[in-house]
Write a protein that holds these residues in place. Sequence first.
Motif, mmCIF file in Angstrom:
data_model
loop_
_atom_site.group_PDB
_atom_site.id
_atom_site.type_symbol
_atom_site.label_atom_id
_atom_site.label_comp_id
_atom_site.label_asym_id
_atom_site.label_seq_id
_atom_site.Cartn_x
_atom_site.Cartn_y
_atom_site.Cartn_z
ATOM 1 N N LYS A 327 0.821 -1.205 0.000
ATOM 2 C CA LYS A 327 0.000 0.000 0.000
ATOM 3 C C LYS A 327 0.859 1.261 0.000
ATOM 4 O O LYS A 327 0.493 2.266 -0.623
ATOM 5 C CB LYS A 327 -0.941 0.014 1.203
ATOM 6 C CG LYS A 327 -0.255 0.016 2.564
ATOM 7 C CD LYS A 327 -1.270 -0.080 3.697
ATOM 8 C CE LYS A 327 -0.599 -0.133 5.056
ATOM 9 N NZ LYS A 327 -1.580 -0.303 6.149
ATOM 10 N N SER A 328 2.009 1.228 0.653
ATOM 11 C CA SER A 328 2.900 2.389 0.669
ATOM 12 C C SER A 328 3.495 2.613 -0.716
ATOM 13 O O SER A 328 3.564 3.748 -1.204
ATOM 14 C CB SER A 328 4.018 2.190 1.694
ATOM 15 O OG SER A 328 3.488 2.026 2.985
ATOM 16 N N ASP A 329 3.925 1.530 -1.358
ATOM 17 C CA ASP A 329 4.481 1.643 -2.710
ATOM 18 C C ASP A 329 3.435 2.180 -3.686
ATOM 19 O O ASP A 329 3.732 3.015 -4.544
ATOM 20 C CB ASP A 329 4.990 0.277 -3.194
ATOM 21 C CG ASP A 329 6.118 -0.266 -2.333
ATOM 22 O OD1 ASP A 329 6.841 0.546 -1.727
ATOM 23 O OD2 ASP A 329 6.275 -1.495 -2.272
ATOM 24 N N ALA A 330 2.193 1.679 -3.545
ATOM 25 C CA ALA A 330 1.124 2.136 -4.440
ATOM 26 C C ALA A 330 0.834 3.613 -4.243
ATOM 27 O O ALA A 330 0.605 4.358 -5.210
ATOM 28 C CB ALA A 330 -0.142 1.312 -4.195
ATOM 29 N N LEU A 331 0.821 4.063 -3.001
ATOM 30 C CA LEU A 331 0.576 5.475 -2.705
ATOM 31 C C LEU A 331 1.668 6.352 -3.300
ATOM 32 O O LEU A 331 1.378 7.386 -3.933
ATOM 33 C CB LEU A 331 0.511 5.681 -1.196
ATOM 34 C CG LEU A 331 0.430 7.128 -0.699
ATOM 35 C CD1 LEU A 331 -0.865 7.783 -1.156
ATOM 36 C CD2 LEU A 331 0.535 7.167 0.831
ATOM 37 N N MET A 332 2.904 5.962 -3.121
ATOM 38 C CA MET A 332 4.017 6.749 -3.660
ATOM 39 C C MET A 332 3.964 6.798 -5.184
ATOM 40 O O MET A 332 4.239 7.837 -5.798
ATOM 41 C CB MET A 332 5.336 6.166 -3.177
ATOM 42 C CG MET A 332 5.551 6.273 -1.665
ATOM 43 S SD MET A 332 5.746 7.970 -1.081
ATOM 44 C CE MET A 332 7.458 8.262 -1.572
ATOM 45 N N ASP A 333 3.583 5.701 -5.806
ATOM 46 C CA ASP A 333 3.462 5.676 -7.267
ATOM 47 C C ASP A 333 2.333 6.595 -7.727
ATOM 48 O O ASP A 333 2.481 7.352 -8.690
ATOM 49 C CB ASP A 333 3.215 4.237 -7.724
ATOM 50 C CG ASP A 333 3.126 4.123 -9.232
ATOM 51 O OD1 ASP A 333 4.085 4.505 -9.924
ATOM 52 O OD2 ASP A 333 2.075 3.661 -9.733
ATOM 53 N N ARG A 334 1.199 6.554 -7.041
ATOM 54 C CA ARG A 334 0.051 7.410 -7.386
ATOM 55 C C ARG A 334 0.439 8.886 -7.342
ATOM 56 O O ARG A 334 -0.008 9.681 -8.164
ATOM 57 C CB ARG A 334 -1.112 7.156 -6.424
ATOM 58 C CG ARG A 334 -2.307 8.076 -6.640
ATOM 59 C CD ARG A 334 -3.313 7.946 -5.518
ATOM 60 N NE ARG A 334 -4.109 6.751 -5.624
ATOM 61 C CZ ARG A 334 -5.245 6.657 -6.327
ATOM 62 N NH1 ARG A 334 -5.698 7.711 -6.996
ATOM 63 N NH2 ARG A 334 -5.935 5.554 -6.348
ATOM 64 N N MET A 335 1.316 9.241 -6.398
ATOM 65 C CA MET A 335 1.675 10.638 -6.204
ATOM 66 C C MET A 335 2.955 11.030 -6.942
ATOM 67 O O MET A 335 3.469 12.136 -6.769
ATOM 68 C CB MET A 335 1.825 10.933 -4.718
ATOM 69 C CG MET A 335 0.548 10.691 -3.917
ATOM 70 S SD MET A 335 -0.877 11.630 -4.518
ATOM 71 C CE MET A 335 -0.434 13.284 -3.991
ATOM 72 N N GLY A 336 3.485 10.130 -7.786
ATOM 73 C CA GLY A 336 4.621 10.472 -8.636
ATOM 74 C C GLY A 336 5.979 10.346 -7.976
ATOM 75 O O GLY A 336 6.971 10.876 -8.485
ATOM 76 N N LEU A 337 6.061 9.616 -6.853
ATOM 77 C CA LEU A 337 7.326 9.477 -6.131
ATOM 78 C C LEU A 337 7.725 8.011 -5.967
ATOM 79 O O LEU A 337 8.339 7.621 -4.969
ATOM 80 C CB LEU A 337 7.247 10.146 -4.750
ATOM 81 C CG LEU A 337 7.433 11.668 -4.717
ATOM 82 C CD1 LEU A 337 6.169 12.382 -5.171
ATOM 83 C CD2 LEU A 337 7.813 12.136 -3.321
ATOM 84 N N ALA A 338 7.417 7.188 -6.947
ATOM 85 C CA ALA A 338 7.687 5.753 -6.841
ATOM 86 C C ALA A 338 9.165 5.444 -6.643
ATOM 87 O O ALA A 338 9.516 4.415 -6.050
ATOM 88 C CB ALA A 338 7.168 5.038 -8.091
#
Length: 408
Positions: A327-338
């Motif tokens: 879930k943390s990885d998905a959130l960072m990807d959604r916000m452009g910081l993967a």
Amino acid sequence: MRPPVRVGVFGLLGSGNLGNDGSLEAVLGYLRAEHPAASVDALCGGPEVVTARYGIPATRLHWYRGEYRTASRAGAIAGKGLGKLVDVVRTAAWVRRHDVVIVPGMGVLEATLPLRPWGFPYSLFLLCASGRLFGTKVALVGVGAGPVGNRLTRGLVRRSARLAAYRSYRDAQSRDALREMGVDTARDEVYPDLAFALPTPRAGAPSSPPGPVCVGVMDFHGGDDDRARAGEIHRRYLDGTTRFVRALVEDGRPVRLLTGDECDRSVVAAILEAVDSPLVTAAEATSLADLMKETAAADTVVATRYHNLVCALKAGTPTLALSYAAKSDALMDRMGLAAYCHPAREVDADRLLEQFRALEKRSAELRRTLAERNAVAARQLQEQFTALTAALFPTTDRAQARTRQETP
């Protein structure tokens, strides 16, 4: 005249987890804006806190007050067992009094942290089964889900999801996880985490010379499948995080330690003692709003807890995730910081410091990216609330809501 719609909110709310309470706050904001005539109350972990903080009546989730303490004595074991039976009646009676029950966000369908099947998974199953029995619509709104190793826990999660009248998720991985458990998710939607609907604090300008860094810590011992090596995981996490904070201090950077749950305070205390510098201080945040203000005032954030990340990203502050779950990885990807994720199970202070410095070099660019992604999230959450109204509330109530919106 039609009586007011009776809405219940359900979950481990008011129990010290700021993320859970932030999700509740977002849903209450939606209800007060779109359905102000609704009668709202809660069945939750900390009823006194919920009533005092949010002004709604609340009932304790469990009859047995020691539900989440380890039971070793015969009396405690008997109390827990009796509580499971009493909670069947209590939950059913509470659900029956409502037209709609909302489970606001939270990772209620996952086991990324240690979890016993007869704890919250059982409580959620009682809720959803009671809703189906009495015709009360149960909505799992913006929830998190994930692969569950324990067979009994997985069965309770699957049955709860199938019995719910409405489901939406905070990331695509959650929907995929339920689909893999055999739940039909064809009509289920994915939206940003509910906390993105909360008010946004004014972001501070980056400091010159470099200013404060927020480091969000967690009492992290791995997930539900890591019980055998939980101590080792915690020691590695604490050691790596402490060495990273010490490196920041050696560079002259003020460090502000953040938490997201009452249990995280022991980690803060350990870091303060180990680093022993006036540059390291601890924030006393009691809500996601407090956390957002802290992160908005920082140049950069490094955080572990999921909702520490949400707060920092919503505040528009460049953020690096100590990631402990998908879930943390998905959130960072959604916000452009993967690119700025680091494994919480294997914190390497030197590598983390490299990633941190690379993040700061792109600070201005990433702040623009976050502003754009936050605008998209706001629009998507408005769509979520519109869909929720259509799914849960009577037509007359929707008509009243439209009338209020159209009135100058």
